[in-house]
Design an enzyme around this catalytic site. Structure first.
Site, PDB file in Angstrom:
ATOM      1  CB  SER A 149       4.444   9.741  19.564  1.00  0.00           C
ATOM      2  OG  SER A 149       3.693  10.933  19.521  1.00  0.00           O
ATOM      3  CE1 TYR A 162       1.579   9.094  24.415  1.00  0.00           C
ATOM      4  CE2 TYR A 162       2.330  10.958  23.100  1.00  0.00           C
ATOM      5  CZ  TYR A 162       1.767   9.700  23.178  1.00  0.00           C
ATOM      6  OH  TYR A 162       1.402   9.033  22.025  1.00  0.00           O
TER       7      TYR A 162
HETATM    8  P1  NAD Z   1      -6.357   4.138  21.959  1.00  0.00           P
HETATM    9  O1  NAD Z   1      -6.551   4.639  23.347  1.00  0.00           O
HETATM   10  O2  NAD Z   1      -7.454   4.274  20.967  1.00  0.00           O
HETATM   11  O3  NAD Z   1      -5.915   2.595  22.005  1.00  0.00           O
HETATM   12  C1  NAD Z   1      -4.926   2.138  22.891  1.00  0.00           C
HETATM   13  C2  NAD Z   1      -5.130   0.657  23.159  1.00  0.00           C
HETATM   14  O4  NAD Z   1      -4.116   0.243  24.106  1.00  0.00           O
HETATM   15  C3  NAD Z   1      -6.482   0.329  23.814  1.00  0.00           C
HETATM   16  O5  NAD Z   1      -7.067  -0.767  23.150  1.00  0.00           O
HETATM   17  C4  NAD Z   1      -6.128   0.005  25.258  1.00  0.00           C
HETATM   18  O6  NAD Z   1      -7.012  -0.923  25.874  1.00  0.00           O
HETATM   19  C5  NAD Z   1      -4.736  -0.577  25.095  1.00  0.00           C
HETATM   20  N1  NAD Z   1      -3.952  -0.563  26.328  1.00  0.00           N
HETATM   21  C6  NAD Z   1      -3.821   0.477  27.226  1.00  0.00           C
HETATM   22  N2  NAD Z   1      -3.058   0.084  28.258  1.00  0.00           N
HETATM   23  C7  NAD Z   1      -2.690  -1.199  28.014  1.00  0.00           C
HETATM   24  C8  NAD Z   1      -1.909  -2.146  28.717  1.00  0.00           C
HETATM   25  N3  NAD Z   1      -1.362  -1.874  29.906  1.00  0.00           N
HETATM   26  N4  NAD Z   1      -1.702  -3.368  28.156  1.00  0.00           N
HETATM   27  C9  NAD Z   1      -2.276  -3.679  26.964  1.00  0.00           C
HETATM   28  N5  NAD Z   1      -3.032  -2.830  26.264  1.00  0.00           N
HETATM   29  C10 NAD Z   1      -3.250  -1.609  26.796  1.00  0.00           C
HETATM   30  O7  NAD Z   1      -5.036   4.874  21.479  1.00  0.00           O
HETATM   31  P2  NAD Z   1      -4.393   5.050  20.026  1.00  0.00           P
HETATM   32  O8  NAD Z   1      -4.567   6.466  19.638  1.00  0.00           O
HETATM   33  O9  NAD Z   1      -4.848   3.958  19.107  1.00  0.00           O
HETATM   34  O10 NAD Z   1      -2.868   4.852  20.406  1.00  0.00           O
HETATM   35  C11 NAD Z   1      -2.134   3.697  20.012  1.00  0.00           C
HETATM   36  C12 NAD Z   1      -0.667   4.011  20.082  1.00  0.00           C
HETATM   37  O11 NAD Z   1      -0.383   5.099  19.188  1.00  0.00           O
HETATM   38  C13 NAD Z   1      -0.184   4.472  21.450  1.00  0.00           C
HETATM   39  O12 NAD Z   1       1.112   3.959  21.712  1.00  0.00           O
HETATM   40  C14 NAD Z   1      -0.122   5.974  21.309  1.00  0.00           C
HETATM   41  O13 NAD Z   1       0.784   6.558  22.209  1.00  0.00           O
HETATM   42  C15 NAD Z   1       0.331   6.097  19.877  1.00  0.00           C
HETATM   43  N6  NAD Z   1       0.076   7.396  19.252  1.00  0.00           N
HETATM   44  C16 NAD Z   1      -1.198   7.846  19.090  1.00  0.00           C
HETATM   45  C17 NAD Z   1      -1.401   9.083  18.476  1.00  0.00           C
HETATM   46  C18 NAD Z   1      -2.777   9.644  18.258  1.00  0.00           C
HETATM   47  O14 NAD Z   1      -2.858  10.820  17.836  1.00  0.00           O
HETATM   48  N7  NAD Z   1      -3.832   8.902  18.487  1.00  0.00           N
HETATM   49  C19 NAD Z   1      -0.307   9.821  18.039  1.00  0.00           C
HETATM   50  C20 NAD Z   1       0.976   9.334  18.215  1.00  0.00           C
HETATM   51  C21 NAD Z   1       1.152   8.099  18.824  1.00  0.00           C
END
Ligand code: NAD
Length: 260
Positions: A149, A162
């Site tokens: 991230s 986080y």
């Molecule tokens: P999201 O909440 O849309 O999707 C996350 C997915 O992870 C979901 O399908 C959820 O069911 C699954 N999940 C949660 N806990 C779990 C577990 N214990 N085991 C298996 N699956 C699990 O989130 P996103 O925005 O798509 O985030 C995806 C990744 O990207 C994450 O690692 C997040 O930290 C990272 N990220 C997101 C952003 C953003 O702005 N959205 C920015 C930087 C990093």
């Protein structure tokens, strides 16, 4: 502008957290590129009520399977890697599942801290371990890509747990890259900036108020929030032969946010 279109025909790719958001788009794009995709998530249904990822990939003409996986459970991570053996074994492991629980350093309780670190850190660490040991046992090269991230490098108000977890993801990536290079296993990370998904919808209202104090809320140079479609191609690049000399890298996909 030209297109980078790597083919993953016949290769097996596991994507954790692929029911929704960024992980779902990564899975869809690998599916379009010919990969056999394994969707590893605690939930089968996407958060927005869309068609489940593996079904959508099949409708698009690809091969895909859902394996219910909680990444905080090492046995379940090993089981999903084992499931990939049916297709010849995992070629690309994408440790993407992640959660965010905002809160101040002054009052975050230990349970919430452990929950965030169990998914973001433990899940990434042991997902890497399970996939790498399987690749080594089979004598096959491979690629691991972790979702880091912007928070791997930069602190923001009320995101200390986080941020600390994503800082750890960055160093898991580097440490694993160092140790696994001799087995021809490359380990890289993608660091998204602000990407519109259910995750950001959940915390952004409250966070925006705090963010008025936050140096990082300066405009993103490219002038907009990102989308999962902006982020997913970075994973395909890092998994491809074209990135054969790239390991230990964290590729920022953030519209230039990190330059501030
Ligand atoms: P999201 O909440 O849309 O999707 C996350 C997915 O992870 C979901 O399908 C959820 O069911 C699954 N999940 C949660 N806990 C779990 C577990 N214990 N085991 C298996 N699956 C699990 O989130 P996103 O925005 O798509 O985030 C995806 C990744 O990207 C994450 O690692 C997040 O930290 C990272 N990220 C997101 C952003 C953003 O702005 N959205 C920015 C930087 C990093």
């Amino acid at each position: 502008m030209g297109q980078l279109n790597p083919s993953f025909e016949g290769e097996t790719v596991i994507i954790t957290g692929a029911a929704s958001g960024i992980g779902r788009e990564i899975a869809l794009q690998f599916g379009d590129a010919g990969a056999i995709t394994i969707v590893a998530d605690i939930d089968e249904e996407p958060k927005d009520g869309d068609v489940p990822t593996h079904e959508q990939i099949r409708q698009n003409g690809g091969e895909s399977e859902f394996v219910r996986t909680d990444v905080t459970d090492v046995d379940q991570l090993e089981a999903v890697v084992e499931a990939a053996r049916e297709y010849g074994g995992v070629d690309v492991m994408i440790n993407n599942a992640g959660i965010i629980v905002p809160g101040s350093i002054r009052d975050i309780d230990p349970e919430a801290f452990d929950t965030v670190h169990a998914v973001n850190v433990r899940g990434t660490f042991f997902g890497t371990q399970a996939a790498a040991n399987d690749m080594i046992d089979r004598g096959e090269p491979g690629a691991v890509i972790n979702t880091a991230s912007i928070s791997s490098n930069l602190a923001q108000y009320d995101q200390v747990q986080y941020d600390s977890s994503k800082g750890a993801v960055r160093m898991i990536t580097r440490g694993a890259a160092l140790e696994l290079a001799e087995y021809d296993i490359r380990v890289n990370a993608v660091a998204p900036g602000q990407i519109a998904t259910e995750m950001t919808e959940g915390w952004s209202a409250e966070a925006e108020e705090k963010a008025a104090k936050d140096e990082l809320i300066k405009p993103v140079p490219l002038g907009r929030a990102g989308t999962p479609e902006d982020v997913a191609p970075a994973y395909l690049y890092l998994a491809s032969e074209g990135a054969g000399y790239v390991t230990g890298e964290m590729l920022q996909v953030d519209g230039g946010w990190q330059v501030f």
